[in-house]
Enzyme design. Structure first.
Site, PDB file in Angstrom:
ATOM      1  CG  ASP A  63      -1.972  -1.127   1.428  1.00  0.00           C
ATOM      2  OD1 ASP A  63      -2.295  -1.443  -0.275  1.00  0.00           O
ATOM      3  OD2 ASP A  63      -2.632  -1.859   2.216  1.00  0.00           O
ATOM      4  CE  LYS A 115       2.167  -2.625  -4.343  1.00  0.00           C
ATOM      5  NZ  LYS A 115       2.150  -1.809  -3.453  1.00  0.00           N
ATOM      6  N   GLY A 131      -4.791  -3.874  -3.769  1.00  0.00           N
ATOM      7  CA  GLY A 131      -5.391  -2.917  -4.459  1.00  0.00           C
ATOM      8  C   GLY A 131      -5.050  -1.688  -4.000  1.00  0.00           C
ATOM      9  CG  HIS A 132      -1.353  -1.435  -7.244  1.00  0.00           C
ATOM     10  ND1 HIS A 132      -1.246  -2.084  -8.024  1.00  0.00           N
ATOM     11  CD2 HIS A 132      -1.739  -2.333  -5.787  1.00  0.00           C
ATOM     12  CE1 HIS A 132       0.079  -3.523  -7.703  1.00  0.00           C
ATOM     13  NE2 HIS A 132      -0.576  -3.215  -5.864  1.00  0.00           N
ATOM     14  CD  GLN A 168       0.973  -8.046  -2.696  1.00  0.00           C
ATOM     15  OE1 GLN A 168       1.272  -9.325  -3.801  1.00  0.00           O
ATOM     16  NE2 GLN A 168      -0.736  -8.260  -2.664  1.00  0.00           N
TER      17      GLN A 168
END
Ligand code: GDP
Ligand code: IMO
Ligand code: MG
Length: 428
Positions: A13, A16, A40-41, A224
């Site tokens: 988080d 990225k 989750g980007h 990650q």
């Protein structure tokens, strides 16, 4: 040859998605190489928020090829939903390609992920329950089902029959659960997924290598972060894949001689979701304040993220493990208004100062951070367009962070938006 691997230098988080979207402007191809829908980007363009789990964050540009490599584990239901949402937002997904070698996540993987967390009780990992660990486990034990089988109903039927029977036995016999999966139901659902996804399946390794050999710019988007790496992270509180830079080669099918540049994304502080030791964690009001200001709630699960001061021991470790060329420091704006800032320069353990990240989790859990303090800044920096316009204290903070990690800062984030990005060194 112009290839950039972008990785998380902390516990995930880091931003990225935002930095990938920013760098993708100059790239021809963006490639995901590991992880799955545990990622989750977030990308924010003109106040529109996009949350991507499996699709590379280059998808918002209509002219970039976006590839999902063999190292990714794919939940086809999640992927199709993501495709539908993007299309409904007017984003074309025509340039997406998926490796036939990528493994598929099935409902039993998610159920076993949950059952395993319940079994562990107090020592649970705090997974995203997206079936990631059980899917990589099946891959390693050689009973996994890949995209190439998903799109071939006969193959899928044959492989699935055996696996479902075994998973049902596991659920009742080991986990004492009465939940049972119906092979026919899964087969119908998943062969339908296969039909819809068929058109995207293509040889990712060939596409990536041809692009690089043809002088195109390729950006690899890690999911990650370094400390969640199964080998180099805070094991066992890690994910089941390798988010580090070396994994880009394995997870997309290219050789290490083809990588030029590695960018590590790090927040100007640090966060973690899930369990496990975290030396600079703030358990007080300040931690809450940073969580509120930084909107530190998980993109995938909505869980509150644990917040702490920037940890330069971790930054140096990430620099070594990934061979970082540059740092992209995000969320500097979140620190605005704080009187005093701290950076952890080392750990105190049994009266000694250690500066290398420990291998033992027991040692890490007993490490006390040693801090250097800095005066903060009060000016709003979210509209700053150039590094030189940042307050002196903010520049000093970045300089120190750069010196401690031994890696130049190339990008600074001063807000979630695509344009709230300062460039100190061109990467592509
Ligand atoms: P990822 O998993 O590494 O892509 O990061 P996430 O998207 O899960 O979490 C990062 C969060 O920070 C998202 O909500 C981003 O929109 C936001 N973000 C990224 N960069 C910045 C920044 O420089 N400033 C602020 N305020 N928010 C940022
Ligand atoms: P992005 O790509 C932050 C964490 C989980 C848990 C551990 C194992 O958005 O940075 P898993 O479901 O992978 O078996 O969970 O890893 N985790 C993440 N934390 N960002 C992520 O992805 C994460 N993906 C997994 O919270 O502690
Ligand atoms: Mg995330």
């Amino acid at each position: 040859m112009s290839t950039v691997v972008l990785i998380g230098a902390q516990w995930g988080d880091e931003g990225k998605g935002k930095v990938t979207d920013f760098l993708a402007r100059r790239a021809d191809m963006v490639v995901r190489y590991q992880g799955g829908s545990n990622a989750g980007h977030t990308v924010v363009v003109n106040d529109k928020i996009y949350k991507l789990h499996l699709i590379p964050s280059g998808i918002l540009y209509s002219d970039k090829m976006c590839l999902i490599g063999n190292g990714v584990v794919i939940d086809p239901g999640v992927l199709l939903e993501e495709l539908d949402v993007l299309e409904s937002q007017g984003v074309s997904t025509a340039n997406l390609r998926i490796s036939p070698r990528a493994h598929v996540i099935f409902p039993y993987h998610k159920r076993i992920d949950m059952a395993e967390e319940e079994r562990k009780g107090k020592s649970k990992i705090g997974t995203t329950c997206r079936g990631i660990g059980p899917a990589y486990m099946d891959k390693a034990t050689r009973v996994g089902i890949r995209m190439v089988e998903l799109i071939d109903r006969e193959e899928l039927a044959e492989k699935l029959r055996d696996v479902v029977e075994f998973k049902n036995q596991l659920l009742t016999g080991v986990y004492g659960s009465s939940d049972q999966f119906d092979y026919r139901e899964i087969l119908e659902l998943y062969s339908g997924y296969g039909e819809r996804l068929k058109k995207y399946v293509a040889n990712v390794s060939i596409l990536v290598n041809e692009a690089i050999d043809g002088g195109k710019k390729v950006l690899f988007e890690g999911a990650q972060g370094t400390l969640l790496d199964i080998d180099h992270g805070t094991y066992p509180y890690v994910t089941s894949s390798s988010p580090i830079a070396a994994s880009a080669c394995l997870g997309a099918g290219l050789g290490p001689t083809k990588i030029n540049t590695v960018v590590g994304v790090a927040k100007a502080y640090i966060t973690r979701v899930g369990e496990g030791p975290f030396p600079t964690e703030l358990h007080d009001k300040l931690g809450e304040q940073i969580r509120e200001r930084g909107h530190e709630f998980g993109t995938t699960t909505g869980r509150p993220r644990r917040c702490g001061w920037y940890d330069a021991v971790i930054a140096r470790y990430a620099a070594r493990i990934n061979g970082l060329s540059y740092l992209a420091v995000t969320k500097l704006d979140v620190l605005t208004g704080l009187e005093t800032l701290k950076i952890c320069t080392g750990y105190r353990y049994k009266g000694e100062i250690i500066t290398e990240f420990p291998d033992s989790l027991k040692v890490l859990a007993r490490c006390e951070p040693v801090y250097r303090e800095f005066p903060g800044w009060q000016e709003d920096i979210s509209n700053v367009n150039d590094y030189s316009e940042l307050p002196q204290n903010a520049r000093d903070y970045l300089k120190y962070l750069e010196d401690l990690s031994g890696v130049p800062v190339a990008i600074v984030g001063v807000g979630p938006g695509r344009t709230q990005t300062l460039v100190l060194h061109d990467i592509f």
